[in-house]
Design a protein around this motif. Structure first.
Motif, PDB file in Angstrom:
ATOM      1  N   LEU A  27      -1.509   4.242  -1.586  1.00 26.33           N
ATOM      2  CA  LEU A  27      -2.502   4.744  -0.647  1.00 26.33           C
ATOM      3  C   LEU A  27      -2.553   6.267  -0.671  1.00 26.33           C
ATOM      4  O   LEU A  27      -3.608   6.864  -0.518  1.00 26.33           O
ATOM      5  N   ALA A  71      -7.411   7.217   5.130  1.00 23.82           N
ATOM      6  CA  ALA A  71      -7.023   6.047   4.345  1.00 23.82           C
ATOM      7  C   ALA A  71      -6.743   4.865   5.262  1.00 23.82           C
ATOM      8  O   ALA A  71      -7.155   3.741   4.979  1.00 23.82           O
ATOM      9  N   PHE A  72      -6.073   5.131   6.381  1.00 16.78           N
ATOM     10  CA  PHE A  72      -5.791   4.046   7.326  1.00 16.78           C
ATOM     11  C   PHE A  72      -7.083   3.464   7.876  1.00 16.78           C
ATOM     12  O   PHE A  72      -7.261   2.243   7.941  1.00 16.78           O
ATOM     13  N   PHE A  73      -8.026   4.364   8.268  1.00 21.07           N
ATOM     14  CA  PHE A  73      -9.281   3.870   8.830  1.00 21.07           C
ATOM     15  C   PHE A  73     -10.046   3.040   7.799  1.00 21.07           C
ATOM     16  O   PHE A  73     -10.587   1.986   8.114  1.00 21.07           O
ATOM     17  N   VAL A  85      -8.914   1.366   5.158  1.00 19.91           N
ATOM     18  CA  VAL A  85      -8.303   0.053   4.925  1.00 19.91           C
ATOM     19  C   VAL A  85      -8.658  -0.876   6.069  1.00 19.91           C
ATOM     20  O   VAL A  85      -9.005  -2.046   5.859  1.00 19.91           O
ATOM     21  N   ALA A  86      -8.617  -0.357   7.308  1.00 19.46           N
ATOM     22  CA  ALA A  86      -8.932  -1.193   8.462  1.00 19.46           C
ATOM     23  C   ALA A  86     -10.367  -1.702   8.388  1.00 19.46           C
ATOM     24  O   ALA A  86     -10.630  -2.878   8.636  1.00 19.46           O
ATOM     25  N   ILE A 129       0.810  -1.203   0.000  1.00 12.81           N
ATOM     26  CA  ILE A 129       0.000   0.000   0.000  1.00 12.81           C
ATOM     27  C   ILE A 129       0.850   1.262   0.000  1.00 12.81           C
ATOM     28  O   ILE A 129       0.346   2.343  -0.235  1.00 12.81           O
ATOM     29  N   MET A 143      -7.470  13.841   3.818  1.00  9.53           N
ATOM     30  CA  MET A 143      -6.164  13.738   4.466  1.00  9.53           C
ATOM     31  C   MET A 143      -5.781  12.290   4.758  1.00  9.53           C
ATOM     32  O   MET A 143      -6.588  11.378   4.641  1.00  9.53           O
ATOM     33  N   ALA A 144      -4.534  12.121   5.152  1.00 13.66           N
ATOM     34  CA  ALA A 144      -3.967  10.785   5.297  1.00 13.66           C
ATOM     35  C   ALA A 144      -4.709   9.843   6.253  1.00 13.66           C
ATOM     36  O   ALA A 144      -4.937   8.686   5.900  1.00 13.66           O
ATOM     37  N   PRO A 145      -5.104  10.280   7.471  1.00 18.47           N
ATOM     38  CA  PRO A 145      -5.628   9.304   8.430  1.00 18.47           C
ATOM     39  C   PRO A 145      -6.805   8.502   7.910  1.00 18.47           C
ATOM     40  O   PRO A 145      -6.924   7.312   8.199  1.00 18.47           O
TER      41      PRO A 145
END
Lengths: 201, 197
Positions: free
Chosen positions: A31, A181-183, A185-186, A27, A177-179
């Motif tokens: 990402l 994307a993490f959420f 994917v999770a 990723i 913003m970046a965060p």
């Protein structure tokens, strides 16, 4: 290698062994561009192209590559195809090439490419290796497109750049913003795992 | 045109607000798999910082004194990756020779680093943002330290999270990604104050 085997490879790569769900591999390079669908599509097409052809090339050359230097040879073959992708983008889609910035070059260090080269192309004939690279790329593409769909829709109210949300729709800055994307994917990982194991992991 | 930016703010911006991992997603693969263990995370963080600083500076020189004058700009991806591989290889030999103790902690991580996205990513950022020599050195050192800080703190957080009652499907990578998301919010929260370019 029969058609059945090829079908099995695609099923594995698209769902059961999807590189993102199983190991969150690869990723890094993509990402960052998933806040716009167009950029994600171009990036993942680049990854798919590189994966398919580098697998094909490595499978052809595997008997001539000494084992000790195979990693660096694989990296060089991959960067060769990435340079082709970069030059094509600069020539035909200069706008997108500019907004993707360094991420096109980073396809080289995308773990999926090295992973497929090591795990599959190194020990299989060229045609299945090509197919494996292609389907891994597509398996990777649909997951990232799903993430990009949510991020662009909620973040900008557009899809592929066309406004689709009504005017009163609040734009979620966090989605750009970046965060986020993490959420996302999770959450996708959670859904996928539950479907695969039927809720009991 | 090189961007006008004070060295000190570039340094802090590259560690915190534009953290190469949390804001640019680079180096995720090893980040998630290694951060299970605090000591390995520390070792890998140190190795990334050292390699990133050296390759950032060396690749800047290669780009400006070899690739541009010879008109070989289009070959930059291949050249960068070869330089990185060569630096890692040399570093491995030097450390092995000078300090076997350090080799024991760093040695196993060095081969992994060649394909760490953060290294190539920082080099490509240096190229695209047109940094000067000093700026490149500061940016690569700062990015390395930022990566180190991120992986060490994630490893420390994961120790607690592993014991928490998490839904089955979210165990392992899932909850780690959510943790990373919160860390990213904390790191880039002040990005209005400090910028890298």
């Amino acid at each position: 290698m029969t058609a059945k085997d090829l079908k099995k490879i695609s099923r594995e790569n698209l769902w059961f062994n999807n590189p993102i769900f199983i190991q969150i591999l690869g990723i890094c390079s993509t990402l960052a561009v998933t806040n716009l669908l167009t950029n994600t599509l171009i990036m993942t097409l680049g990854v798919t192209f590189t994966a398919a052809f580098s697998n094909l090339t490595i499978a052809f050359m595997k008997d001539w590559i000494p084992r000790k230097v195979r990693m660096i040879v694989q990296v060089l073959i991959i960067s060769f195809y990435v340079i082709i992708v970069d030059i094509l983008l600069r020539a035909f889609l200069p706008e997108i090439s500019k907004s993707l910035g360094p991420y096109v070059g980073l396809i080289i260090t995308n773990c999926i490419l090295m992973g497929r080269a090591e795990a599959f192309a190194q020990s299989n004939p060229p045609i299945p290796a090509f197919w494996d690279g292609l389907t891994s790329g597509i398996g990777y593409m649909w997951v990232l497109m799903a993430i990009a769909f949510v991020r662009e829709f909620l973040g900008f109210g557009t899809l592929f750049g066309f406004p689709v949300a009504p005017a009163w729709f609040p734009q979620w800055t966090i989605m750009v913003m970046a965060p986020s994307a993490f959420f996302l994917v999770a959450i996708l990982l959670w859904i996928a795992k539950n479907r695969m194991t039927g809720g009991k992991a | 045109m090189s961007p006008q930016i004070a060295p000190l703010s570039l340094f802090f911006a590259s560690i915190f607000t534009s953290n190469i991992l949390l804001a640019n997603f680079l180096g995720m693969c090893s980040f998630i798999s290694i951060s299970k263990d605090f000591d390995s995370s520390n070792g890998l963080g140190l190795a990334v910082t050292v390699v990133l600083t050296i390759t950032g500076v060396v690749n800047w020189a290669v780009l400006h004194y070899i690739l541009f004058p010879l008109g070989l700009y289009y070959l930059r991806f291949i050249v960068f990756i070869i330089v990185i591989a060569a630096v890692v290889q040399i570093l491995e030999m030097v450390i092995d020779r000078l300090s076997p103790a350090l080799y024991m902690t760093l040695g196993i991580f060095l081969p992994l680093i060649t394909v760490n996205c953060a290294i190539l990513g920082a080099v490509l950022f240096i190229e695209i943002r047109n940094y000067t020599f000093l700026q490149s050195a500061i940016f690569s050192l700062g990015s390395g330290l930022g990566w180190w800080l991120a992986i060490a703190s994630l490893a420390a957080i994961r120790k607690k999270v592993d014991r928490a009652p998490v839904p089955a499907g979210l165990k392992g990578p899932g909850i780690t990604l959510i943790t990373i998301g919160f860390m990213a919010m904390a790191f880039i929260g002040f990005s209005g104050m400090l910028k890298v370019q």
